[in-house]
Design an enzyme around this catalytic site. Structure first.
Site, PDB file in Angstrom:
ATOM      1  N   ASN A 167       9.901  40.166  70.581  1.00 48.98           N
ATOM      2  CA  ASN A 167       9.053  39.329  69.737  1.00 48.98           C
ATOM      3  C   ASN A 167       7.774  39.132  69.579  1.00 48.98           C
ATOM      4  O   ASN A 167       7.157  39.775  68.379  1.00 48.98           O
ATOM      5  CB  ASN A 167       9.504  37.617  69.581  1.00 48.98           C
TER       6      ASN A 167
ATOM      7  N   ARG B  72      10.506  26.328  78.080  1.00 49.01           N
ATOM      8  CA  ARG B  72       9.811  25.461  77.871  1.00 49.01           C
ATOM      9  C   ARG B  72       9.834  24.674  76.971  1.00 49.01           C
ATOM     10  O   ARG B  72       9.360  25.273  75.349  1.00 49.01           O
ATOM     11  CB  ARG B  72       9.493  25.628  78.742  1.00 49.01           C
TER      12      ARG B  72
ATOM     13  N   HIS C 286      14.137  31.147  66.538  1.00 44.85           N
ATOM     14  CA  HIS C 286      15.617  30.995  66.886  1.00 44.85           C
ATOM     15  C   HIS C 286      16.370  31.923  66.977  1.00 44.85           C
ATOM     16  O   HIS C 286      16.597  31.568  65.600  1.00 44.85           O
ATOM     17  CB  HIS C 286      15.308  29.418  66.884  1.00 44.85           C
TER      18      HIS C 286
ATOM     19  N   ASP D 239       8.093  20.712  66.646  1.00 42.76           N
ATOM     20  CA  ASP D 239       7.599  19.294  67.015  1.00 42.76           C
ATOM     21  C   ASP D 239       8.178  19.065  68.284  1.00 42.76           C
ATOM     22  O   ASP D 239       8.014  20.095  69.223  1.00 42.76           O
ATOM     23  CB  ASP D 239       8.757  18.409  65.688  1.00 42.76           C
TER      24      ASP D 239
END
Ligand code: GRF
Length: 210
Positions: A21, A98, A116, A148
């Site tokens: 990406n 992470r 995602h 978030d």
């Protein structure tokens, strides 16, 4: 070709691995189809293949190994300082494996995007493509969202669906989704910088300028 050096849209990218990406973002900037410049790539893994790809594009890279910091907050604070030093206006998570600490998320609120490989809120977390196959869904896809403090949560900017075929396994589905990811992430970055996005509760609304 757009003068990416002059772009007012400096991005920092966080990776942990392959970095396809990240490469898609760098390719589009280089071809002039995305008005941004990548000022720093940080990996928490020294072995991440994406680091070499970033160097091919002459992008500065840093390895900030999380194992060198006693807490997540301390690790993230090191990343935050490096990103702020470079003046980033947007942080893109691109296979960064992470969870970010609440203090990092707060420091860059509304300025962190993640991609995602599922249609969130379905199948958050690891092995999203395998989860989709096992759930028997007929469509899956990818999501770009603001980050978030929770995993694969946060207001959704863009999504793209792909079919799940009878003969798919997690790998073939992942490949079909990944192709869409590369396109979707760049579109989301452009939208972010366009100033047309407004976050309203959990929704991201896009308004037209005309
Ligand atoms: C992608 O599938 C992305 O959606 C997920 O991690 C993977 C990273 O791939 N968050 P790459 O490192 O960008 O190739």
């Amino acid at each position: 070709m757009a003068d990416s050096v002059a772009s007012k849209n400096p991005i920092g990218i966080l990776i942990s691995g392959r970095g396809s990406n990240m490469r898609a973002i760098l390719d589009r900037i280089a071809s002039g189809s995305l008005d941004a410049r990548v000022v720093l790539v940080i990996s928490n893994e020294a072995k991440a293949a994406g680091l070499a790809a970033a160097r091919e594009f002459s992008v500065p890279t840093l390895v900030i190994d999380h194992r060198d910091s006693p807490t997540r907050e301390e690790h993230d604070a090191k990343m935050a300082e490096a990103l702020e030093d470079r003046g980033v206006r947007l942080i893109c998570l691109a296979g960064y494996m992470r969870l970010l600490s609440p203090s990092f998320v707060e420091r860059f609120a509304g300025r962190i995007l993640n991609i995602h490989p599922s249609l969130l809120p379905a199948f958050p977390g690891k092995e999203a493509q395998r989860q989709a196959i096992e759930a028997g869904v007929k469509f899956s896809g990818c999501t770009v969202h603001y980050v978030d403090e929770h995993v694969d949560s946060g207001p959704i900017v863009l999504q793209e669906a792909v079919p799940v075929l009878d003969e798919d396994d997690a790998e073939t589905l992942a490949a079909r989704i990944l192709e869409k990811e590369h396109e979707l992430y760049c579109r989301a970055i452009a939208l972010h910088f366009s100033g047309r996005l407004r976050v309203s509760g959990r929704r991201v609304l896009t308004h037209n300028t005309c």
